[in-house]
Design a protein around this motif. Structure first.
Motif, PDB file in Angstrom:
ATOM      1  N   THR A   9       0.847  -1.196   0.000  1.00  0.00           N
ATOM      2  CA  THR A   9       0.000   0.000   0.000  1.00  0.00           C
ATOM      3  C   THR A   9       0.885   1.249   0.000  1.00  0.00           C
ATOM      4  OG1 THR A   9      -1.660  -1.242   1.224  1.00  0.00           O
ATOM      5  CG2 THR A   9      -1.909   1.131   1.201  1.00  0.00           C
ATOM      6  N   PHE A  10       2.001   1.159   0.686  1.00  0.00           N
ATOM      7  CA  PHE A  10       2.972   2.261   0.774  1.00  0.00           C
ATOM      8  C   PHE A  10       2.306   3.556   1.231  1.00  0.00           C
ATOM      9  CE2 PHE A  10       4.578  -0.818  -2.322  1.00  0.00           C
ATOM     10  CZ  PHE A  10       5.790  -1.136  -1.733  1.00  0.00           C
ATOM     11  N   HIS A  14       7.501   5.371   4.425  1.00  0.00           N
ATOM     12  CA  HIS A  14       8.474   5.415   5.520  1.00  0.00           C
ATOM     13  C   HIS A  14       9.728   4.593   5.199  1.00  0.00           C
ATOM     14  CE1 HIS A  14       7.109   1.410   6.701  1.00  0.00           C
ATOM     15  NE2 HIS A  14       5.861   1.846   6.742  1.00  0.00           N
ATOM     16  N   HIS A  17       9.536   1.003   3.992  1.00  0.00           N
ATOM     17  CA  HIS A  17       9.193   0.880   2.567  1.00  0.00           C
ATOM     18  C   HIS A  17      10.445   1.062   1.700  1.00  0.00           C
ATOM     19  CE1 HIS A  17       4.912   2.318   3.801  1.00  0.00           C
ATOM     20  NE2 HIS A  17       4.968   0.997   3.788  1.00  0.00           N
ATOM     21  N   ILE A  20      12.758  -1.994   1.818  1.00  0.00           N
ATOM     22  CA  ILE A  20      12.342  -3.200   1.090  1.00  0.00           C
ATOM     23  C   ILE A  20      12.488  -2.987  -0.418  1.00  0.00           C
ATOM     24  CG2 ILE A  20       9.815  -2.864   0.875  1.00  0.00           C
ATOM     25  CD1 ILE A  20      10.182  -6.060   1.973  1.00  0.00           C
ATOM     26  N   LYS A  46      -9.408  -2.469   4.441  1.00  0.00           N
ATOM     27  CA  LYS A  46      -8.366  -1.529   4.858  1.00  0.00           C
ATOM     28  C   LYS A  46      -8.896  -0.120   4.584  1.00  0.00           C
ATOM     29  CE  LYS A  46      -3.337  -1.418   4.765  1.00  0.00           C
ATOM     30  NZ  LYS A  46      -2.122  -2.044   4.310  1.00  0.00           N
ATOM     31  N   GLY A  93       7.810  -8.466   2.410  1.00  0.00           N
ATOM     32  CA  GLY A  93       8.259  -8.506   3.793  1.00  0.00           C
ATOM     33  C   GLY A  93       7.828  -9.780   4.506  1.00  0.00           C
ATOM     34  N   ASP A  95       6.316 -10.255   7.111  1.00  0.00           N
ATOM     35  CA  ASP A  95       4.994 -10.294   7.755  1.00  0.00           C
ATOM     36  C   ASP A  95       4.056 -11.159   6.910  1.00  0.00           C
ATOM     37  OD1 ASP A  95       5.627  -8.079   6.060  1.00  0.00           O
ATOM     38  OD2 ASP A  95       3.719  -7.100   6.514  1.00  0.00           O
ATOM     39  N   ARG A 114      11.349  -7.577   7.871  1.00  0.00           N
ATOM     40  CA  ARG A 114      10.811  -6.211   7.941  1.00  0.00           C
ATOM     41  C   ARG A 114      11.752  -5.298   8.701  1.00  0.00           C
ATOM     42  NH1 ARG A 114       5.081  -4.922   7.645  1.00  0.00           N
ATOM     43  NH2 ARG A 114       5.221  -3.472   9.391  1.00  0.00           N
ATOM     44  N   THR A 115      11.742  -4.034   8.368  1.00  0.00           N
ATOM     45  CA  THR A 115      12.487  -3.057   9.171  1.00  0.00           C
ATOM     46  C   THR A 115      11.761  -2.906  10.499  1.00  0.00           C
ATOM     47  OG1 THR A 115      13.074  -1.920   7.146  1.00  0.00           O
ATOM     48  CG2 THR A 115      13.355  -0.686   9.209  1.00  0.00           C
ATOM     49  N   ILE A 118       8.751   0.318  12.746  1.00  0.00           N
ATOM     50  CA  ILE A 118       7.987   1.318  11.974  1.00  0.00           C
ATOM     51  C   ILE A 118       6.925   0.649  11.098  1.00  0.00           C
ATOM     52  CG2 ILE A 118       9.625   1.429  10.003  1.00  0.00           C
ATOM     53  CD1 ILE A 118       8.975   4.598  10.265  1.00  0.00           C
ATOM     54  N   SER A 119       5.771   1.251  11.018  1.00  0.00           N
ATOM     55  CA  SER A 119       4.717   0.759  10.115  1.00  0.00           C
ATOM     56  C   SER A 119       3.758   1.892   9.807  1.00  0.00           C
ATOM     57  CB  SER A 119       3.945  -0.398  10.761  1.00  0.00           C
ATOM     58  OG  SER A 119       3.103   0.106  11.774  1.00  0.00           O
ATOM     59  N   SER A 120       3.043   1.756   8.689  1.00  0.00           N
ATOM     60  CA  SER A 120       2.045   2.763   8.315  1.00  0.00           C
ATOM     61  C   SER A 120       0.964   2.850   9.386  1.00  0.00           C
ATOM     62  CB  SER A 120       1.389   2.411   6.981  1.00  0.00           C
ATOM     63  OG  SER A 120       2.353   2.227   5.989  1.00  0.00           O
ATOM     64  N   THR A 121       0.581   1.689   9.928  1.00  0.00           N
ATOM     65  CA  THR A 121      -0.473   1.665  10.950  1.00  0.00           C
ATOM     66  C   THR A 121      -0.105   2.590  12.100  1.00  0.00           C
ATOM     67  OG1 THR A 121      -0.866  -0.637  10.370  1.00  0.00           O
ATOM     68  CG2 THR A 121      -1.802   0.104  12.457  1.00  0.00           C
ATOM     69  N   ARG A 124      -0.209   6.230  11.112  1.00  0.00           N
ATOM     70  CA  ARG A 124      -1.592   6.710  10.985  1.00  0.00           C
ATOM     71  C   ARG A 124      -2.174   6.963  12.360  1.00  0.00           C
ATOM     72  NH1 ARG A 124      -2.257   2.816   6.430  1.00  0.00           N
ATOM     73  NH2 ARG A 124      -2.764   1.282   8.016  1.00  0.00           N
TER      74      ARG A 124
HETATM   75  N1  CTP Z   1       7.631  -3.295   5.150  1.00  0.00           N
HETATM   76  C1  CTP Z   1       8.884  -3.540   5.734  1.00  0.00           C
HETATM   77  N2  CTP Z   1       9.171  -2.995   6.947  1.00  0.00           N
HETATM   78  C2  CTP Z   1       8.260  -2.227   7.598  1.00  0.00           C
HETATM   79  C3  CTP Z   1       7.017  -1.970   7.024  1.00  0.00           C
HETATM   80  C4  CTP Z   1       6.725  -2.533   5.785  1.00  0.00           C
HETATM   81  O1  CTP Z   1       9.703  -4.251   5.171  1.00  0.00           O
HETATM   82  N3  CTP Z   1       8.581  -1.740   8.774  1.00  0.00           N
HETATM   83  C5  CTP Z   1       7.327  -3.910   3.867  1.00  0.00           C
HETATM   84  C6  CTP Z   1       6.140  -4.869   3.930  1.00  0.00           C
HETATM   85  O2  CTP Z   1       6.528  -6.122   4.449  1.00  0.00           O
HETATM   86  C7  CTP Z   1       5.725  -4.925   2.470  1.00  0.00           C
HETATM   87  C8  CTP Z   1       6.012  -3.498   1.982  1.00  0.00           C
HETATM   88  O3  CTP Z   1       6.914  -2.921   2.943  1.00  0.00           O
HETATM   89  O4  CTP Z   1       6.522  -5.832   1.778  1.00  0.00           O
HETATM   90  C9  CTP Z   1       4.776  -2.658   1.852  1.00  0.00           C
HETATM   91  O5  CTP Z   1       4.080  -2.774   3.078  1.00  0.00           O
HETATM   92  P1  CTP Z   1       2.802  -1.975   3.525  1.00  0.00           P
HETATM   93  O6  CTP Z   1       1.774  -2.942   3.962  1.00  0.00           O
HETATM   94  O7  CTP Z   1       2.460  -0.977   2.515  1.00  0.00           O
HETATM   95  O8  CTP Z   1       3.412  -1.174   4.811  1.00  0.00           O
HETATM   96  P2  CTP Z   1       3.113  -1.328   6.351  1.00  0.00           P
HETATM   97  O9  CTP Z   1       3.905  -0.281   7.070  1.00  0.00           O
HETATM   98  O10 CTP Z   1       3.314  -2.754   6.793  1.00  0.00           O
HETATM   99  O11 CTP Z   1       1.580  -0.940   6.367  1.00  0.00           O
HETATM  100  P3  CTP Z   1       0.407  -1.355   7.391  1.00  0.00           P
HETATM  101  O12 CTP Z   1       0.861  -0.954   8.754  1.00  0.00           O
HETATM  102  O13 CTP Z   1      -0.802  -0.581   6.900  1.00  0.00           O
HETATM  103  O14 CTP Z   1       0.235  -2.856   7.261  1.00  0.00           O
END
Ligand code: CTP
Length: 433
Positions: A9-10, A14, A17, A20, A46, A93, A95, A114-115, A118-121, A124
Motif C-alpha cells: 500500500t505504501f 516510511h 518501505h 524493502i 483496509k 516482507g 509479515d 521487515r524493518t 515502523i509501520s504505516s499503521t 496513521r
Molecule cells: N515493510 C517492511 N518494513 C516495515 C514496514 C513494511 O519491510 N517496517 C514492507 C512490507 O513487508 C511490504 C512493503 O513494505 O513488503 C509494503 O508494506 P505496507 O503494507 O504498505 O506497509 P506497512 O507499514 O506494513 O503498512 P500497514 O501498517 O498498513 O500494514
C-alpha cells in the motif's frame, strides 16, 4: 534480464518501505512495484489508508529505485502479473511469510525481514484524530459496531450505558468495553460520538441530550414517528454544529450506489414499478415496524422521488404493535408497493421494473453485496457485485470520519429531506391507524 516484483500500500511512505524496495531491486535488473488501488483496499477492509493512490505512487517513484509501477486492483491479480511481466523474483516482507508460497510455481518467492519499529499503521495512529464512541443501549446486541469501528482509524467504542444496569454489565463483558456508566449524562460527557441503540420510544430523549451537550450522534432509524420531534433534533444539531447521522448502512455500501446510478441515471429506462418487502421476527424489540419501514422507504424515496400523487396504507395490528403493513404509492407513471412484516413473514426482496430492464435484489437486500439486471430477450442476467465482510457499519463510520475531516455536518447518505419524509409517512400511518 532478471525481473523483480513487489506489492504494497505504501501509505505514509516510511523507511521500512524504502528499505524493502532497495533490497528488492538488488535481486534483479528491473523492479516492478504494485501499489494497491483504493477500491481494492476498501474491499479488503483496509479503510484507513491516509494517502491517495496518486500520492502513494508518487512516493514510490521518488525513491528512484523503481522501473515500473502498476496498480493492484483485485484479489488474485498477482498471478496474472507474474505471467504477464515474466517475473523471476517476488519479494515481500516477512509479515507475509508463507502466505504466497503457492506462487512459487510461477517465480522464486523471497521473504525479507521487515524493518523494525515502523509501520504505516503506527504512523496513521499518531496522525489521526481520536473519537471515543459511547453506546446507549437497551439490549446486549451491538449491531456489530464494536468490531466495525475498530476498522476505521481513530474510532473505538469505549463506553457503554443502559438504563438497565444488568444490560450494561453484560454488554461490557460481551464486547470487552472499557468503561461502563450508570447515568446517561456522564456517558455523553465522556464520549465524542454517541450511538443511540434502543427501541424507538426512547430514542428522541437520548439523542436530544447528546446533541445538547454538543456530541455527534448516530441513531437507529427512525429517531421518532413524530415529524415535529425530528425537525427539532435536526435544528438542534445545526445549532450545535454536530453530526446527526441515521444508522442506515445501505447508503454507504457500494452496491447500493451502483443501484442508484443505474436507476437514477436512466440506465434501466423509465421506472414503472418499485416493489420492496422486508420482514423480521425479533421479540426483543417492540415497534420494530418503524425500523423496518424506514429502511424500506429510503430506497423508494431515492429511486422514485418524493412526488407521489397518492398513498394508501393497509395496516394490521397485534395489540398495539403493527404486525403487517402494505403501503401503496401512486406516482404519475409508476407504482410503488412496500410490504413490511413484523412477525408476519414476507420474503425480503427488492424489484425495480424499468422500460429497458428489471433489477432484482434477493434476500437481505439492505446489506446486499449484489444485484442482477434482467433485460428483455436476454436469457442471462447481468450481475453487479462487490465483496465486503460484516454488516457495513464500517462504511458508515468511514463516511462520518470523512464528514468530520471536511467539517461537514449534513450527511449525503441520507439527506435531511429524506429523513423528514420517512417520518412524515410513518406519522401518517400512525395517525390513520
Ligand atoms: N515493510 C517492511 N518494513 C516495515 C514496514 C513494511 O519491510 N517496517 C514492507 C512490507 O513487508 C511490504 C512493503 O513494505 O513488503 C509494503 O508494506 P505496507 O503494507 O504498505 O506497509 P506497512 O507499514 O506494513 O503498512 P500497514 O501498517 O498498513 O500494514
Amino acid at each position: 534480464m532478471k525481473k523483480v516484483i513487489t506489492y504494497g500500500t505504501f501509505d505514509m511512505f516510511h523507511k521500512g518501505h524504502y528499505n524493502i524496495l532497495k533490497r528488492a531491486k538488488e535481486y534483479g535488473d528491473y523492479l516492478i512495484v504494485g501499489v494497491t488501488g483504493e477500491n481494492y483496499d476498501i474491499g479488503r477492509g483496509k479503510l484507513s489508508v491516509h494517502d491517495t493512490l496518486a500520492t502513494r505512487i508518487e512516493n514510490v517513484k521518488k525513491t528512484g529505485l523503481v522501473d515500473e509501477i502498476i496498480v493492484e486492483e483485485y484479489l488474485g491479480q498477482k498471478i496474472g502479473d507474474l505471467i504477464r511481466y515474466n517475473i523471476d523474483y517476488f519479494v515481500i516482507g516477512d509479515d507475509w511469510k508463507g502466505k504466497f508460497d503457492h506462487l512459487s510455481r510461477y517465480c522464486e518467492m523471497v521473504y525479507l525481514e521487515r524493518t523494525k519499529g515502523i509501520s504505516s499503521t503506527e504512523l496513521r495512529e499518531k496522525n489521526f484524530e481520536h473519537y471515543d464512541i459511547g453506546i446507549i443501549c437497551d439490549e446486549t446486541d451491538d449491531n456489530e459496531i464494536v468490531k466495525e469501528a475498530k476498522l476505521v482509524n481513530g474510532f473505538e467504542v469505549r463506553n457503554v450505558y443502559s438504563p438497565d444496569e444488568e444490560i450494561s454489565l453484560k454488554f461490557k463483558e460481551k464486547y470487552n468495553i472499557e468503561n461502563i456508566f450508570y447515568d446517561c449524562n456522564s456517558i455523553i460527557e465522556a464520549s465524542d460520538i454517541v450511538y443511540v441503540r434502543c427501541t424507538i420510544e426512547k430514542r428522541v430523549d437520548f439523542i436530544r441530550k447528546a446533541l445538547e451537550k454538543g456530541k455527534h450522534v448516530i441513531y437507529d432509524s427512525p429517531a421518532t414517528f413524530k415529524t415535529k420531534e425530528l425537525m427539532e433534533l435536526i435544528e438542534l444539531s445545526k445549532e450545535k454544529k454536530v453530526i446527526l447521522m441515521e444508522n442506515i448502512k445501505m447508503v454507504h455500501i457500494y452496491v447500493f450506489n451502483q443501484l442508484l446510478w443505474m436507476t437514477q441515471g436512466g440506465l434501466i429506462g423509465d421506472i414503472l414499478s418499485f416493489n420492496c418487502s422486508i420482514s423480521k421476527n425479533d421479540d426483543a424489540r417492540s415497534n420494530l415496524f418503524y425500523d423496518l419501514s424506514s429502511l424500506t422507504l429510503l430506497p423508494m424515496l431515492k429511486i422514485m422521488g418524493q412526488d407521489y400523487q397518492k398513498a394508501d396504507y393497509m395496516v394490521t395490528k397485534d395489540g398495539e404493535d403493527i404486525e403487517f403493513a402494505s403501503m401503496n404509492f401512486v406516482y404519475p407513471n409508476a407504482r410503488a408497493v412496500i410490504n413490511v412484516g413484523n412477525k408476519i413473514r414476507v420474503d425480503n426482496q427488492l424489484e425495480i421494473i424499468g422500460t429497458k430492464a428489471t433489477i432484482r435484489m434477493k434476500e437481505n437486500w439492505w446489506r446486499s453485496k449484489s444485484f442482477r439486471i434482467y433485460k428483455p430477450g436476454e436469457s442471462d442476467a447481468e450481475l453487479y457485485n462487490t465483496n465486503f465482510e460484516g454488516n457495513g457499519f464500517k462504511y458508515l463510520i468511514k463516511a462520518m470520519s470523512t464528514m468530520l475531516k471536511n467539517e461537514r455536518i449534513e450527511s449525503m447518505g441520507v439527506f435531511e429531506d429524506e429523513s423528514i419524509k420517512i417520518v412524515e409517512i410513518l406519522e401518517e400511518i400512525e395517525k390513520t391507524n
